[in-house]
Design a protein around this motif. Structure first.
Motif, PDB file in Angstrom:
ATOM      1  N   ALA A  15     -53.079 -14.188 -32.825  1.00 46.18           N
ATOM      2  CA  ALA A  15     -52.981 -13.062 -31.895  1.00 46.18           C
ATOM      3  C   ALA A  15     -53.378 -13.504 -30.487  1.00 46.18           C
ATOM      4  N   ASP A  16     -54.401 -14.358 -30.394  1.00 41.50           N
ATOM      5  CA  ASP A  16     -54.810 -14.833 -29.065  1.00 41.50           C
ATOM      6  C   ASP A  16     -53.728 -15.699 -28.425  1.00 41.50           C
ATOM      7  N   LEU A  17     -53.087 -16.542 -29.217  1.00 40.85           N
ATOM      8  CA  LEU A  17     -52.050 -17.413 -28.660  1.00 40.85           C
ATOM      9  C   LEU A  17     -50.870 -16.587 -28.149  1.00 40.85           C
ATOM     10  N   ALA A  73     -47.449 -21.800 -26.383  1.00 41.92           N
ATOM     11  CA  ALA A  73     -48.238 -20.957 -25.478  1.00 41.92           C
ATOM     12  C   ALA A  73     -48.759 -21.764 -24.285  1.00 41.92           C
ATOM     13  N   GLU A  74     -49.247 -22.966 -24.584  1.00 46.14           N
ATOM     14  CA  GLU A  74     -49.784 -23.829 -23.529  1.00 46.14           C
ATOM     15  C   GLU A  74     -48.672 -24.210 -22.551  1.00 46.14           C
ATOM     16  N   GLN A  75     -47.528 -24.574 -23.102  1.00 47.48           N
ATOM     17  CA  GLN A  75     -46.375 -24.951 -22.285  1.00 47.48           C
ATOM     18  C   GLN A  75     -45.954 -23.792 -21.371  1.00 47.48           C
ATOM     19  N   ALA A  76     -46.014 -22.581 -21.905  1.00 43.95           N
ATOM     20  CA  ALA A  76     -45.610 -21.415 -21.110  1.00 43.95           C
ATOM     21  C   ALA A  76     -46.512 -21.277 -19.887  1.00 43.95           C
ATOM     22  N   VAL A  77     -47.815 -21.452 -20.081  1.00 44.73           N
ATOM     23  CA  VAL A  77     -48.748 -21.346 -18.953  1.00 44.73           C
ATOM     24  C   VAL A  77     -48.476 -22.452 -17.936  1.00 44.73           C
ATOM     25  N   GLU A 123     -49.165 -26.359 -44.017  1.00 46.48           N
ATOM     26  CA  GLU A 123     -48.000 -25.909 -43.238  1.00 46.48           C
ATOM     27  C   GLU A 123     -48.401 -24.849 -42.216  1.00 46.48           C
ATOM     28  N   LEU A 124     -49.285 -23.957 -42.644  1.00 42.43           N
ATOM     29  CA  LEU A 124     -49.731 -22.897 -41.751  1.00 42.43           C
ATOM     30  C   LEU A 124     -50.447 -23.493 -40.542  1.00 42.43           C
ATOM     31  N   ARG A 125     -51.273 -24.499 -40.818  1.00 40.34           N
ATOM     32  CA  ARG A 125     -51.994 -25.163 -39.725  1.00 40.34           C
ATOM     33  C   ARG A 125     -51.010 -25.778 -38.730  1.00 40.34           C
ATOM     34  N   GLU A 126     -49.958 -26.420 -39.283  1.00 43.72           N
ATOM     35  CA  GLU A 126     -48.929 -27.027 -38.426  1.00 43.72           C
ATOM     36  C   GLU A 126     -48.214 -25.965 -37.591  1.00 43.72           C
ATOM     37  N   LYS A 127     -47.895 -24.852 -38.231  1.00 40.63           N
ATOM     38  CA  LYS A 127     -47.216 -23.774 -37.507  1.00 40.63           C
ATOM     39  C   LYS A 127     -48.081 -23.252 -36.370  1.00 40.63           C
ATOM     40  N   LEU A 128     -49.370 -23.105 -36.640  1.00 41.92           N
ATOM     41  CA  LEU A 128     -50.273 -22.590 -35.611  1.00 41.92           C
ATOM     42  C   LEU A 128     -50.356 -23.570 -34.439  1.00 41.92           C
ATOM     43  N   LEU A 129     -50.330 -24.871 -34.759  1.00 42.21           N
ATOM     44  CA  LEU A 129     -50.363 -25.866 -33.689  1.00 42.21           C
ATOM     45  C   LEU A 129     -49.112 -25.811 -32.834  1.00 42.21           C
ATOM     46  N   ARG A 130     -47.969 -25.645 -33.484  1.00 43.82           N
ATOM     47  CA  ARG A 130     -46.718 -25.535 -32.713  1.00 43.82           C
ATOM     48  C   ARG A 130     -46.766 -24.290 -31.824  1.00 43.82           C
ATOM     49  N   MET A 131     -47.264 -23.205 -32.394  1.00 44.29           N
ATOM     50  CA  MET A 131     -47.424 -21.964 -31.624  1.00 44.29           C
ATOM     51  C   MET A 131     -48.322 -22.221 -30.412  1.00 44.29           C
ATOM     52  N   GLY A 132     -49.406 -22.946 -30.629  1.00 45.05           N
ATOM     53  CA  GLY A 132     -50.325 -23.276 -29.538  1.00 45.05           C
ATOM     54  C   GLY A 132     -49.616 -24.086 -28.465  1.00 45.05           C
ATOM     55  N   ALA A 159     -58.822 -18.660 -24.975  1.00 46.18           N
ATOM     56  CA  ALA A 159     -59.295 -19.944 -25.521  1.00 46.18           C
ATOM     57  C   ALA A 159     -60.726 -19.793 -26.022  1.00 46.18           C
ATOM     58  N   THR A 160     -61.518 -19.025 -25.290  1.00 50.69           N
ATOM     59  CA  THR A 160     -62.903 -18.770 -25.701  1.00 50.69           C
ATOM     60  C   THR A 160     -62.941 -17.995 -27.017  1.00 50.69           C
ATOM     61  N   ASN A 161     -62.091 -16.981 -27.124  1.00 51.86           N
ATOM     62  CA  ASN A 161     -62.007 -16.233 -28.387  1.00 51.86           C
ATOM     63  C   ASN A 161     -61.674 -17.172 -29.542  1.00 51.86           C
ATOM     64  N   ILE A 162     -60.718 -18.079 -29.296  1.00 57.54           N
ATOM     65  CA  ILE A 162     -60.317 -19.016 -30.351  1.00 57.54           C
ATOM     66  C   ILE A 162     -61.500 -19.885 -30.759  1.00 57.54           C
ATOM     67  N   ALA A 163     -62.201 -20.400 -29.753  1.00 63.28           N
ATOM     68  CA  ALA A 163     -63.360 -21.259 -30.042  1.00 63.28           C
ATOM     69  C   ALA A 163     -64.412 -20.484 -30.838  1.00 63.28           C
ATOM     70  N   GLU A 164     -64.630 -19.227 -30.468  1.00 65.61           N
ATOM     71  CA  GLU A 164     -65.597 -18.402 -31.200  1.00 65.61           C
ATOM     72  C   GLU A 164     -65.138 -18.163 -32.635  1.00 65.61           C
ATOM     73  N   ASP A 165     -63.821 -17.938 -32.792  1.00 59.42           N
ATOM     74  CA  ASP A 165     -63.296 -17.742 -34.144  1.00 59.42           C
ATOM     75  C   ASP A 165     -63.466 -19.000 -34.984  1.00 59.42           C
TER      76      ASP A 165
END
Lengths: 232, 232
Positions: A88-90, A23-27, A11-20, A197-203
């Motif tokens: 936090a990055d999103l 964020a992407e839509q906002a940009v 569920e957490l993974r799904e929530k993070l994807l929705r959050m992503g 996005a780079t921070n996320i990839a590094e994480d």
């Protein structure tokens, strides 16, 4: 009991994807508003920020509850910490979208001028980086994360190019200084999205794969959370 | 066993404070380099970034080990998550110092011009915010964290003022456009440092005090980590 924990991770993974997605839509919305000189689009971005902020808080609390629920295995703990950091990055990607929308609102007040900068192209590159960094997380694929790190250089170069041509524009057309400056700041905001996005990839590589490419050379040591990858 | 865990929390707190000192010093050094047009100072900032990056990684790993060591109590888990989040912000303060140093390096190449912006004053305000946000964390004082949130508005206003006067400068003295732009970007970098201090203050209130002021009104519900506050 273990299964409830696994469900929690899914569920957490799904929530993070929705959050992503938010964020992407906002940009994308903010950049569309730039193209269309659309004040309504800007306002939508500002309004949606509260949704993103609420989603961030919900994800933090869910991750916290899962950590507190039982002694998580080390690999799950790494996964949960990755979620907290990516979250936090999103949220800050959302902040950048707001910054872009604010610059567009400034530009719409001013006469439209021809600017030698391709913001839509930069926005496309940056959105792809955010999407791929999240894919690399969900699928646990270090190669995808690695590709994001390489794209960052391309975006940095776009920003540097924008800097040069827009300063020249300010010099040759002083009456367009403010518009050129707005565009320059938008280019910087997009570059900052790319940094997130780079921070996320590094994480992904550090926390999920048990590796650290943040400030060192990349190596690979695949580790999957015990909940496994869902088919998404 | 519990005592070893408490010692671990104390050490982690010390490490985070040292990290904060490095980040703050980097910003101050970069701003001193601006005042002195000092290329050496800029290079020092760039070199010290690797120290900050190493410290970030060390703190992340230490926090992770403490989480994995035993089932931490909820309050300690909140504390550890606060450390992970604050750590990420401090590393980015270091990044901003590098950005400032890079802009100063650009300026030193160009003729010196009089610029209508008080970077040192802004730097002083911003450094104080970083210092106080860390104090609020170490001492667990929400009032201090709250004061940091209020200072952020002051810095935002300084940045807006810098924006207005520097754009005017570009228009009246086009030959100084590039220098004015560098100064404008430095002002933005400093404002971003202030944003990180704000994030830290919010994390103190949310994670350590069990509260959430990030996107809501502030309330107080003091919670101390079980290791207690050291006399620092």
């Amino acid at each position: 009991m273990r299964t409830r924990f696994q469900q929690g991770l899914d569920e957490l993974r799904e929530k993070l994807l929705r959050m992503g997605g938010l964020a992407e839509q906002a940009v994308e919305r903010a950049c569309q508003a730039y193209i269309d000189r659309d004040l309504n689009g800007c306002h939508q971005v500002l309004e949606n920020e509260t949704l993103i902020n609420a989603a961030e808080r919900d994800i933090d609390e869910t991750a916290f509850d899962l950590m507190a629920m039982q002694q998580p295995m080390a690999v799950d703990l790494r996964f949960l910490l990755a979620v907290v950091k990516i979250n936090a990055d999103l949220e800050r990607v959302g902040d950048q979208a707001v910054n872009i929308a604010e610059r567009v609102m400034d530009m719409v007040e001013l006469p439209a001028v021809e600017l030698p900068v391709d913001i839509p192209r930069m926005a496309t590159a940056v959105s792809a980086m955010v999407r791929r960094s999240l894919e690399s997380f969900v699928e646990g694929k270090a190669e995808l994360a690695q590709a994001v790190l390489e794209m960052d250089n391309v975006v940095d170069r776009m920003r540097d190019d924008a800097f040069i041509v827009l300063v020249k524009k300010m010099n040759t057309n002083p009456e367009a200084t403010r518009q050129a400056l707005d565009a320059l700041l938008i280019a910087r905001n997009l570059e900052r999205v790319a940094d997130h996005a780079t921070n996320i990839a590094e994480d992904v590589i550090f926390w999920v794969r048990g590796d650290d490419v943040r400030h060192n050379a990349a190596q690979e040591a695949p580790v999957q959370p015990t909940a496994g990858t869902t088919g998404s």
